[in-house]
Design a protein around this motif. Structure first.
Motif, short mmCIF file in Angstrom:
data_model
loop_
_atom_site.label_atom_id
_atom_site.label_comp_id
_atom_site.label_asym_id
_atom_site.label_seq_id
_atom_site.Cartn_x
_atom_site.Cartn_y
_atom_site.Cartn_z
N CYS A 188 1.39 7.24 8.60
CA CYS A 188 0.58 6.05 8.33
C CYS A 188 1.19 5.30 7.15
O CYS A 188 1.63 5.91 6.17
CB CYS A 188 -0.85 6.44 8.01
N THR A 189 1.23 3.98 7.25
CA THR A 189 1.72 3.16 6.14
C THR A 189 0.58 2.32 5.57
O THR A 189 -0.41 2.03 6.25
CB THR A 189 2.84 2.21 6.59
N LEU A 190 0.74 1.94 4.32
CA LEU A 190 -0.18 1.01 3.66
C LEU A 190 0.63 -0.21 3.26
O LEU A 190 1.65 -0.08 2.57
CB LEU A 190 -0.81 1.65 2.43
N SER A 191 0.19 -1.39 3.69
CA SER A 191 0.91 -2.64 3.40
C SER A 191 0.02 -3.60 2.64
O SER A 191 -1.20 -3.65 2.84
CB SER A 191 1.38 -3.30 4.70
N ARG A 192 0.66 -4.39 1.76
CA ARG A 192 -0.01 -5.50 1.06
C ARG A 192 0.94 -6.69 1.06
O ARG A 192 2.11 -6.54 0.73
CB ARG A 192 -0.36 -5.11 -0.38
N GLY A 193 0.42 -7.81 1.49
CA GLY A 193 1.25 -9.02 1.51
C GLY A 193 2.46 -8.88 2.40
O GLY A 193 3.52 -9.44 2.10
N GLY A 194 2.35 -8.10 3.45
CA GLY A 194 3.47 -7.91 4.37
C GLY A 194 4.50 -6.89 3.92
O GLY A 194 5.52 -6.68 4.60
N GLU A 195 4.26 -6.23 2.78
CA GLU A 195 5.20 -5.24 2.25
C GLU A 195 4.58 -3.85 2.31
O GLU A 195 3.42 -3.67 1.93
CB GLU A 195 5.56 -5.57 0.80
N ILE A 196 5.34 -2.87 2.79
CA ILE A 196 4.86 -1.48 2.79
C ILE A 196 4.92 -0.94 1.36
O ILE A 196 5.98 -0.92 0.73
CB ILE A 196 5.70 -0.60 3.73
N VAL A 197 3.77 -0.51 0.84
CA VAL A 197 3.68 -0.03 -0.54
C VAL A 197 3.38 1.46 -0.61
O VAL A 197 3.34 2.04 -1.70
CB VAL A 197 2.62 -0.81 -1.33
N GLY A 198 3.17 2.08 0.55
CA GLY A 198 2.91 3.52 0.57
C GLY A 198 2.93 4.05 1.98
O GLY A 198 2.82 3.29 2.94
N TYR A 199 3.09 5.35 2.09
CA TYR A 199 3.02 5.98 3.41
C TYR A 199 2.63 7.45 3.25
O TYR A 199 2.73 8.03 2.15
CB TYR A 199 4.36 5.88 4.15
N SER A 200 2.19 8.05 4.33
CA SER A 200 1.87 9.48 4.34
C SER A 200 2.19 10.06 5.71
O SER A 200 2.11 9.38 6.72
CB SER A 200 0.40 9.73 4.00
N MET A 201 2.59 11.33 5.71
CA MET A 201 2.80 12.09 6.94
C MET A 201 1.84 13.26 6.98
O MET A 201 1.44 13.79 5.94
CB MET A 201 4.23 12.63 7.01
N ILE A 215 3.72 8.88 -0.40
CA ILE A 215 4.16 7.99 -1.48
C ILE A 215 3.11 6.90 -1.67
O ILE A 215 2.68 6.28 -0.69
CB ILE A 215 5.51 7.33 -1.14
N ALA A 216 2.68 6.69 -2.91
CA ALA A 216 1.69 5.66 -3.21
C ALA A 216 1.93 5.12 -4.61
O ALA A 216 2.61 5.75 -5.43
CB ALA A 216 0.27 6.22 -3.09
N ARG A 217 1.36 3.95 -4.87
CA ARG A 217 1.52 3.33 -6.19
C ARG A 217 0.41 3.70 -7.17
O ARG A 217 0.59 3.58 -8.39
CB ARG A 217 1.58 1.80 -6.05
N TRP A 282 5.22 6.61 -6.26
CA TRP A 282 5.22 7.96 -6.81
C TRP A 282 4.93 8.95 -5.70
O TRP A 282 4.19 8.64 -4.76
CB TRP A 282 4.18 8.07 -7.92
N VAL A 283 5.49 10.15 -5.80
CA VAL A 283 5.24 11.19 -4.81
C VAL A 283 3.88 11.84 -5.12
O VAL A 283 3.79 12.73 -5.97
CB VAL A 283 6.36 12.25 -4.80
N TYR A 284 2.85 11.38 -4.44
CA TYR A 284 1.51 11.94 -4.61
C TYR A 284 1.32 13.22 -3.81
O TYR A 284 0.50 14.06 -4.18
CB TYR A 284 0.45 10.92 -4.20
#
Length: 292
Positions: A188-201, A215-217, A282-284
């Motif tokens: 799953c990805t998380l996007s803001r303003g058309g940019e991927i800012v995080g993801y998880s598996m 990975i998340a901010r 950051w690697v959460y």
């Protein structure tokens, strides 16, 4: 480095981990109460390289693996020794062999309490604590904070869309590992303003499922990137390995039934491994103790 060692009354020989029956590797992890299934061992062998200590009749007494990421960095993991061989120096012998194979690469690992003194003696330095959180997921998750962005599933053939983000957070390009993980994971990805800012598996591992890498901010983004998988795991066993001790994200995991089962220590040899940027990715959630 010698390919065999005599430990008091018996001799051990180093064999390539790919040449050892996976059933024997599984029995080794069971003996120290690690959760690795045979298919988890098979994955680790595809992802990295390793050495196994066997006696004259083929019994397995220890293992050690390393996972290269490019030409100048590797993680070390799955360092297992039976109590009998650990007390007689079997772990140091295996680590010496692995370090010889790693050459002049920068290294990182996650040390158990028992192995920590050995790694200190080998020149590794402490960087952080990893909290292994696990438990059965409740049928209903806690109240969620507002979502800032859009969550979307990512197919495994689109991994290049998250490679640069992952490299920035992890510190080294691990595209090959991500491809191996993604083959049997939901992403799953998380996007803001058309940019991927995080993801998880999320994938099967051990007793149930592990969520990572992630990975998340910030904590709120990490909450949503975790919850999207937990919603599908109600009533099932899940695990998240994180370096977040407290804060919104840690509290959310606790509320979801993921209590701290144990801790390990992130250590490095060579360049510093963890370098967190202000407001940067950051690697959460770790991919795993061995994979980091």
């Amino acid at each position: 480095m010698q390919r065999s060692v005599r430990l008091k009354s018996f001799e051990l020989v180093a064999r390539d981990i790919d040449d050892v029956d996976v059933k024997l590797l599984h029995a080794l992890s069971i003996s120290v109460r690690w959760p690795h299934r045979p298919k988890d061992w098979d994955f680790l062998r595809r992802a990295g390289r390793g050495i196994v200590a066997v006696d004259g009749i083929g019994r397995v007494f220890g293992s050690a693996m390393w996972f290269p990421h490019g030409d100048d960095f590797a993680t070390i993991g799955v360092v297992i020794t039976t109590p009998r061989t650990q007390a007689q120096g079997g772990g140091r012998w295996l680590m010496d062999l692995v370090l010889e194979q790693c050459g002049d690469r920068n290294l990182a690992l996650n040390a158990t309490h028992a192995a920590y003194p050995l790694y200190v003696s080998l020149g590794f330095t402490t960087e952080a604590i990893v909290y292994m959180r696990q438990g059965e997921i409740p049928q209903t998750l806690p109240t969620m904070p507002a979502l800032d962005g859009q969550l979307q599933a990512l197919s495994s053939d689109r991994l290049k869309e998250i490679t640069a983000l992952d490299t920035r957070a992890f510190g080294t390009n691990r595209e090959r590992l991500l491809a191996l993980l993604a083959a049997d994971a939901s992403i799953c990805t998380l996007s803001r303003g058309g940019e991927i800012v995080g993801y998880s598996m999320c994938r099967e591992f051990g007793r149930g499922h592990v969520i990572g890498p992630m990975i998340a901010r910030n904590d709120l983004d990490a909450v949503h990137l975790t919850a999207v998988h937990l919603k599908e795991l109600a009533g099932r066993f899940a695990r998240v390995d994180t370096r977040e001790k407290d804060g919104v994200f840690a509290a959310f995991l606790q509320q979801c039934g993921l209590g701290i089962a144990e801790t390990v220590t992130t250590m490095s040899k060579g360049r510093r491994f963890l370098n967190r940027e202000d407001n940067g990715p950051w690697v959460y959630g770790l991919a795993g103790h061995a994979l980091s």
